[in-house]
Scaffold this motif. Sequence first.
Motif, PDB file in Angstrom:
ATOM      1  N   MET A   7     -86.681  43.483 -30.788  1.00  0.00           N
ATOM      2  CA  MET A   7     -86.792  44.222 -29.481  1.00  0.00           C
ATOM      3  C   MET A   7     -87.775  43.762 -28.557  1.00  0.00           C
ATOM      4  O   MET A   7     -88.840  43.449 -29.227  1.00  0.00           O
ATOM      5  N   ASP A   8     -87.311  43.398 -27.611  1.00  0.00           N
ATOM      6  CA  ASP A   8     -88.184  42.480 -26.697  1.00  0.00           C
ATOM      7  C   ASP A   8     -88.471  43.748 -25.406  1.00  0.00           C
ATOM      8  O   ASP A   8     -87.553  44.267 -24.678  1.00  0.00           O
ATOM      9  N   VAL A   9     -89.655  43.971 -25.258  1.00  0.00           N
ATOM     10  CA  VAL A   9     -90.172  45.084 -24.240  1.00  0.00           C
ATOM     11  C   VAL A   9     -90.456  44.234 -22.718  1.00  0.00           C
ATOM     12  O   VAL A   9     -91.263  43.375 -22.904  1.00  0.00           O
ATOM     13  N   LYS A  10     -90.016  44.789 -21.701  1.00  0.00           N
ATOM     14  CA  LYS A  10     -90.214  44.478 -20.444  1.00  0.00           C
ATOM     15  C   LYS A  10     -90.828  45.728 -19.492  1.00  0.00           C
ATOM     16  O   LYS A  10     -89.759  46.223 -18.966  1.00  0.00           O
ATOM     17  N   LEU A  11     -91.817  46.143 -19.616  1.00  0.00           N
ATOM     18  CA  LEU A  11     -92.303  47.143 -18.927  1.00  0.00           C
ATOM     19  C   LEU A  11     -92.295  46.599 -17.300  1.00  0.00           C
ATOM     20  O   LEU A  11     -92.581  45.381 -17.026  1.00  0.00           O
ATOM     21  N   PRO A  12     -91.693  47.471 -16.209  1.00  0.00           N
ATOM     22  CA  PRO A  12     -91.526  47.257 -14.847  1.00  0.00           C
ATOM     23  C   PRO A  12     -93.264  47.182 -14.476  1.00  0.00           C
ATOM     24  O   PRO A  12     -93.878  47.835 -14.747  1.00  0.00           O
ATOM     25  N   ARG A  13     -93.219  46.107 -13.479  1.00  0.00           N
ATOM     26  CA  ARG A  13     -94.507  45.939 -12.877  1.00  0.00           C
ATOM     27  C   ARG A  13     -95.026  47.295 -11.810  1.00  0.00           C
ATOM     28  O   ARG A  13     -96.443  47.463 -11.911  1.00  0.00           O
ATOM     29  N   ILE A  46     -94.143  40.095 -32.823  1.00  0.00           N
ATOM     30  CA  ILE A  46     -94.080  38.603 -32.706  1.00  0.00           C
ATOM     31  C   ILE A  46     -95.058  38.059 -32.077  1.00  0.00           C
ATOM     32  O   ILE A  46     -95.216  38.723 -30.887  1.00  0.00           O
ATOM     33  N   ALA A  47     -95.995  37.228 -32.660  1.00  0.00           N
ATOM     34  CA  ALA A  47     -97.019  36.646 -31.997  1.00  0.00           C
ATOM     35  C   ALA A  47     -96.843  36.240 -30.571  1.00  0.00           C
ATOM     36  O   ALA A  47     -96.016  35.306 -30.473  1.00  0.00           O
ATOM     37  N   GLY A  48     -97.838  36.844 -29.765  1.00  0.00           N
ATOM     38  CA  GLY A  48     -97.689  35.984 -28.227  1.00  0.00           C
ATOM     39  C   GLY A  48     -96.667  36.672 -27.357  1.00  0.00           C
ATOM     40  O   GLY A  48     -96.394  36.336 -26.136  1.00  0.00           O
ATOM     41  N   GLN A  49     -96.141  37.603 -27.904  1.00  0.00           N
ATOM     42  CA  GLN A  49     -94.957  38.182 -27.078  1.00  0.00           C
ATOM     43  C   GLN A  49     -95.149  39.640 -27.250  1.00  0.00           C
ATOM     44  O   GLN A  49     -95.574  40.232 -28.147  1.00  0.00           O
ATOM     45  N   TYR A  50     -94.351  40.408 -26.174  1.00  0.00           N
ATOM     46  CA  TYR A  50     -94.284  41.830 -26.110  1.00  0.00           C
ATOM     47  C   TYR A  50     -92.930  42.249 -26.778  1.00  0.00           C
ATOM     48  O   TYR A  50     -92.071  42.439 -26.159  1.00  0.00           O
ATOM     49  N   ALA A  51     -93.020  41.882 -28.252  1.00  0.00           N
ATOM     50  CA  ALA A  51     -91.715  42.140 -28.975  1.00  0.00           C
ATOM     51  C   ALA A  51     -92.003  42.406 -30.362  1.00  0.00           C
ATOM     52  O   ALA A  51     -93.102  42.062 -30.913  1.00  0.00           O
ATOM     53  N   ASN A  52     -90.854  42.901 -31.055  1.00  0.00           N
ATOM     54  CA  ASN A  52     -91.189  43.046 -32.504  1.00  0.00           C
ATOM     55  C   ASN A  52     -89.569  42.751 -33.296  1.00  0.00           C
ATOM     56  O   ASN A  52     -88.812  42.852 -32.597  1.00  0.00           O
TER      57      ASN A  52
END
Length: 96
Positions: A7-13, A46-52
Motif C-alpha cells: 500500500m502506497d499512500v498519497k495524501l492530497p496536499r 517501507i523505509a523512506g516511503q509512505y508505504a507498507n
Amino acid sequence: MLFHVRMDVKLPRDLSAEEAVEILAREKAYSQDLQKSGKWRHIWRIAGQYANVSIFDVTDNAELHEILSGLPLFKFMDIEVMPLVRHPSAVRGDDS
C-alpha cells in the motif's frame, strides 16, 4: 488464503491538518482491530516511503477486497495485491 499487499499512500496536499489527524486515527484503529483479529497478519513500513507491505490471512478475494476498501485511507492509496501459496521447498508448514 494469504495475500501480500503493498500500500502506497498519497495524501492530497490540500487535505487540512485536522482532516489528516482524524483520518489517520481512524486508519490506525481500523488496522489494529484487523491485526488483533488475525486478519491482518503482518505489517512492515517501507523505509523512506509512505508505504507498507502487509500479509493478510482472509477467506477469499472478496473478503480481502472488503477489508481494503474499508480502509479510511483507501481513496488515497495505490494498492498491489499478490496471492501467496506455500512453496514446496519451505522447511516449515506455517509462516513462523
